[in-house]
Design a protein around this motif. Structure first.
Motif, short mmCIF file in Angstrom:
data_model
loop_
_atom_site.label_atom_id
_atom_site.label_comp_id
_atom_site.label_asym_id
_atom_site.label_seq_id
_atom_site.Cartn_x
_atom_site.Cartn_y
_atom_site.Cartn_z
N UNK A 253 42.96 58.93 18.89
CA UNK A 253 42.66 57.84 19.83
C UNK A 253 42.37 58.39 21.22
N UNK A 254 43.13 59.40 21.64
CA UNK A 254 42.95 60.00 22.96
C UNK A 254 41.55 60.62 23.07
N UNK A 255 41.12 61.27 22.03
CA UNK A 255 39.78 61.87 22.02
C UNK A 255 38.70 60.79 22.16
N UNK A 256 38.88 59.70 21.44
CA UNK A 256 37.90 58.60 21.51
C UNK A 256 37.86 57.98 22.91
N UNK A 257 39.03 57.84 23.52
CA UNK A 257 39.10 57.27 24.87
C UNK A 257 38.39 58.19 25.87
N UNK A 258 38.57 59.50 25.69
CA UNK A 258 37.90 60.46 26.58
C UNK A 258 36.40 60.48 26.34
N UNK A 259 35.99 60.52 25.07
CA UNK A 259 34.56 60.59 24.73
C UNK A 259 33.79 59.36 25.18
N UNK A 260 34.45 58.22 25.19
CA UNK A 260 33.78 56.96 25.55
C UNK A 260 33.60 56.78 27.06
N UNK A 261 34.31 57.62 27.85
CA UNK A 261 34.25 57.49 29.31
C UNK A 261 35.36 56.60 29.86
N UNK A 262 36.13 55.98 28.97
CA UNK A 262 37.21 55.09 29.40
C UNK A 262 38.30 55.87 30.15
N UNK A 263 38.56 57.10 29.70
CA UNK A 263 39.58 57.92 30.34
C UNK A 263 39.22 58.17 31.80
N UNK A 264 37.98 58.58 32.06
CA UNK A 264 37.55 58.85 33.44
C UNK A 264 37.61 57.59 34.30
N UNK A 265 37.30 56.47 33.68
CA UNK A 265 37.36 55.19 34.39
C UNK A 265 38.78 54.89 34.84
N UNK A 266 39.74 55.13 33.95
CA UNK A 266 41.15 54.89 34.28
C UNK A 266 41.63 55.88 35.34
N UNK A 267 41.26 57.15 35.18
CA UNK A 267 41.69 58.18 36.13
C UNK A 267 41.14 57.92 37.52
N UNK A 268 39.87 57.58 37.61
CA UNK A 268 39.26 57.32 38.92
C UNK A 268 39.83 56.08 39.59
N UNK A 269 40.31 55.16 38.79
CA UNK A 269 40.92 53.93 39.31
C UNK A 269 42.22 54.24 40.05
N UNK A 270 43.01 55.20 39.50
CA UNK A 270 44.35 55.42 40.02
C UNK A 270 44.53 56.71 40.83
N UNK A 271 43.87 57.78 40.43
CA UNK A 271 44.14 59.08 41.04
C UNK A 271 43.06 59.46 42.04
N UNK A 272 43.44 59.46 43.30
CA UNK A 272 42.53 59.85 44.37
C UNK A 272 43.19 60.99 45.13
N UNK A 273 42.77 62.21 44.83
CA UNK A 273 43.39 63.38 45.45
C UNK A 273 43.12 63.43 46.94
N UNK A 274 44.11 63.94 47.68
CA UNK A 274 44.00 64.01 49.14
C UNK A 274 43.18 65.21 49.54
#
Length: 274
Positions: A253-274
């Motif tokens: 499931x994790x691979x599918x979430x990453x391959x679909x672009x959903x993972x990057x969408x979630x990461x960009x939503x929450x993680x904004x490095x200083x």
């Protein structure tokens, strides 16, 4: 005499029945079967109830934080858990979240209170002896959080007389003792308590993964990260040891979430490095 013999035979028969019942009970337990014959495998339980029960943090801004207004837990780990549930069970709402801390997450997992832990948990060789991990879902690194203007700029400034705050049961507390053996380490129950202590001047720095410290700095901009990262902290989803089927399902499931672009969408939503 006949009555005595019958009584003796009855006792022997009763003993044999009890012995067989006891052996049968032991075999069932060894095979992981409950009294009603149901499989105790965690994946089988998830499919039967049609819902995942994830252990998550309630005090970790950006990853797992309980919103006081809505009462809902929000963050990167939460959204990723929902995405994984959607891939495995077909619906992101088929999840239940239970609060864990760094100290309680493994006991709760092994007690069967939760199916999996997705709570900024670093994969380590020591923890692999207690639980099984999925593939890495987030790459973090340990760092230091200080009041802006602090004389502490990195590990080299953590000397005798300095105090560093950490959380009980975390790899950060172990690491900082190894990296800065002269500093005094004060441990707290959770990140909220540790950050409150830092803000009240009970310590000179707070140490944990940079991903978690970003959330604290986001909450109070008068604090900032210093010194870069000095460890590698790969996060994994933990499951009770021996549940290979569940690990495989989560990895798929994790691979599918990453391959679909959903993972990057979630990461960009929450993680904004200083």
């Amino acid at each position: 005499m006949m009555k005595k013999r019958l009584f003796t035979l009855s006792l022997i028969s009763l003993f044999a029945v009890l012995l067989l019942a006891a052996c049968g009970g032991k075999d069932d337990k060894a095979n992981g079967d409950s009294k009603d014959g149901k499989d105790k495998g965690v994946m089988a339980q998830i499919e039967k109830r049609d819902k995942f029960i994830f252990g998550v943090k309630h005090d970790t801004r950006l990853f797992g934080l309980k919103n006081p207004s809505s009462g809902e837990v929000e963050g990167f780990d939460i959204d990723l858990a929902k995405a994984l549930a959607k891939e495995i069970l077909g619906d992101e709402s088929k999840v239940e979240f239970k609060e864990v801390t760094s100290k309680t997450r493994i006991p709760m997992l092994n007690n069967g209170d939760i199916d999996a832990v997705i709570a900024t948990m670093t994969i380590s060789e020591e923890r692999k002896k207690e639980v099984d991990f999925t593939d890495v879902y987030f790459e973090a690194g340990q760092s230091l959080l200080v009041k802006k203007g602090s004389k502490i700029k990195g590990l080299e400034d953590l000397k005798k007389g300095t105090k560093v705050l950490a959380v009980k049961g975390s790899t950060s507390a172990v690491n900082i003792r190894e990296k800065a053996p002269e500093t005094q380490v004060l441990e707290f129950e959770n990140y909220a308590e540790a950050f409150t202590a830092l803000k009240s001047g009970k310590g000179d720095a707070l140490t944990t993964d940079d991903s978690i410290l970003y959330g604290m700095a986001d909450e109070d901009p008068s604090f900032g990260l210093v010194g870069g990262t000095f460890t590698e902290e790969p996060y994994g989803i933990a499951v009770k040891k021996g549940n290979k089927e569940l690990v495989d399902k989560l990895n798929e499931a994790l691979k599918k979430v990453k391959d679909s672009g959903k993972y990057d969408e979630i990461k960009n939503k929450w993680i904004k490095e200083q």
